[in-house]
Scaffold this motif. Structure first.
Motif, PDB file in Angstrom:
ATOM      1  N   ILE A   8      -8.273  62.340 -24.363  1.00 31.31           N
ATOM      2  CA  ILE A   8      -9.508  62.832 -23.759  1.00 31.31           C
ATOM      3  C   ILE A   8     -10.618  61.847 -24.102  1.00 31.31           C
ATOM      4  O   ILE A   8     -10.856  61.562 -25.275  1.00 31.31           O
ATOM      5  N   ILE A   9     -11.286  61.331 -23.094  1.00 32.07           N
ATOM      6  CA  ILE A   9     -12.430  60.446 -23.286  1.00 32.07           C
ATOM      7  C   ILE A   9     -13.669  61.236 -22.903  1.00 32.07           C
ATOM      8  O   ILE A   9     -13.802  61.682 -21.766  1.00 32.07           O
ATOM      9  N   ASP A  10     -14.570  61.436 -23.876  1.00 31.60           N
ATOM     10  CA  ASP A  10     -15.757  62.254 -23.666  1.00 31.60           C
ATOM     11  C   ASP A  10     -17.010  61.404 -23.882  1.00 31.60           C
ATOM     12  O   ASP A  10     -17.480  61.256 -25.006  1.00 31.60           O
ATOM     13  N   PRO A  11     -17.557  60.807 -22.811  1.00 28.59           N
ATOM     14  CA  PRO A  11     -18.734  59.950 -22.959  1.00 28.59           C
ATOM     15  C   PRO A  11     -19.953  60.682 -23.508  1.00 28.59           C
ATOM     16  O   PRO A  11     -20.755  60.094 -24.221  1.00 28.59           O
ATOM     17  N   SER A  12     -20.105  61.962 -23.223  1.00 30.00           N
ATOM     18  CA  SER A  12     -21.287  62.686 -23.702  1.00 30.00           C
ATOM     19  C   SER A  12     -21.280  62.837 -25.219  1.00 30.00           C
ATOM     20  O   SER A  12     -22.322  62.773 -25.861  1.00 30.00           O
ATOM     21  N   SER A  17     -10.384  61.353 -28.038  1.00 34.05           N
ATOM     22  CA  SER A  17      -9.427  62.189 -28.747  1.00 34.05           C
ATOM     23  C   SER A  17      -8.027  61.853 -28.265  1.00 34.05           C
ATOM     24  O   SER A  17      -7.769  61.836 -27.060  1.00 34.05           O
ATOM     25  N   VAL A  18      -7.136  61.566 -29.212  1.00 33.35           N
ATOM     26  CA  VAL A  18      -5.744  61.242 -28.889  1.00 33.35           C
ATOM     27  C   VAL A  18      -4.868  62.276 -29.582  1.00 33.35           C
ATOM     28  O   VAL A  18      -4.821  62.334 -30.807  1.00 33.35           O
ATOM     29  N   TYR A  19      -4.218  63.134 -28.813  1.00 36.29           N
ATOM     30  CA  TYR A  19      -3.384  64.197 -29.359  1.00 36.29           C
ATOM     31  C   TYR A  19      -1.912  63.865 -29.164  1.00 36.29           C
ATOM     32  O   TYR A  19      -1.505  63.444 -28.087  1.00 36.29           O
ATOM     33  N   GLY A  31     -14.780  58.723 -33.040  1.00 41.02           N
ATOM     34  CA  GLY A  31     -16.148  58.958 -32.603  1.00 41.02           C
ATOM     35  C   GLY A  31     -17.015  57.751 -32.881  1.00 41.02           C
ATOM     36  O   GLY A  31     -16.545  56.725 -33.359  1.00 41.02           O
ATOM     37  N   CYS A  32     -18.305  57.887 -32.589  1.00 43.16           N
ATOM     38  CA  CYS A  32     -19.201  56.748 -32.775  1.00 43.16           C
ATOM     39  C   CYS A  32     -19.458  56.464 -34.248  1.00 43.16           C
ATOM     40  O   CYS A  32     -19.874  55.371 -34.603  1.00 43.16           O
ATOM     41  N   ASP A  33     -19.199  57.436 -35.140  1.00 42.28           N
ATOM     42  CA  ASP A  33     -19.425  57.177 -36.560  1.00 42.28           C
ATOM     43  C   ASP A  33     -18.274  57.608 -37.458  1.00 42.28           C
ATOM     44  O   ASP A  33     -18.406  57.621 -38.674  1.00 42.28           O
TER      45      ASP A  33
END
Length: 118
Positions: A8-12, A17-19, A31-33
Motif C-alpha cells: 500500500i502506497i499512501d502519499p497523504s 506498507s508492505v505486508y 514512513g518519512c521518519d
C-alpha cells in the motif's frame, strides 16, 4: 507460483506498507521518519526511528515493548558531528557468543571472543 501479501502506497501519510500476509499481517511500514517491522502475527518487533533534534535521540533501533536497544544521540553541547552511542540491556556476563557485546561488573564494555559452547 502463488504469493500472498500486498503493498500500500499512501502519499497523504507519506508511507509505504508492505505486508507478507494478505490479511495485513507481517511485513514493514516505511514512513518519512521511521521503518517499523512486524512479525507474522502483526506484532511490532523492531522500529528504526529518526528524529534530528540536538540533545535527543535522533536514531533508535529499539524494542517496542521496553524501548531498549541502540540509541544514537547528538551531544547537545557539542558540534553536530559529535554523536553519543547508547546500548541498553547488554548482558552482564559473557554470553559466549562470538562477537556479542556485554558489560562486566565495572560496566566496562567487552566483546565475547569465544564461540558458543567453548
Amino acid at each position: 507460483m502463488k504469493s500472498n501479501g500486498r503493498i500500500i502506497i499512501d502519499p497523504s501519510d507519506k508511507k509505504i506498507s508492505v505486508y507478507s500476509g494478505k490479511d495485513g499481517t507481517g511485513g514493514s511500514i516505511i514512513g518519512c521518519d521511521s521503518i517499523n517491522m512486524y512479525d507474522d502475527s502483526g506484532n511490532l518487533y523492531t522500529s528504526l526511528t529518526g528524529v534530528d533534534i540536538a540533545g535527543r535521540d535522533f536514531v533508535t533501533l529499539t524494542s517496542r515493548y521496553n524501548k531498549k536497544g541502540l540509541h544514537l544521540k547528538r551531544i547537545a553541547s557539542a558540534t553536530s558531528d559529535d554523536i553519543l552511542y547508547i546500548l541498553d540491556g547488554l548482558p552482564t556476563s559473557d554470553p559466549k557468543i562470538e562477537g556479542a557485546l556485554w558489560m562486566d561488573a565495572d560496566r566496562t564494555l567487552k566483546v565475547s571472543s569465544r564461540g558458543f559452547g567453548s
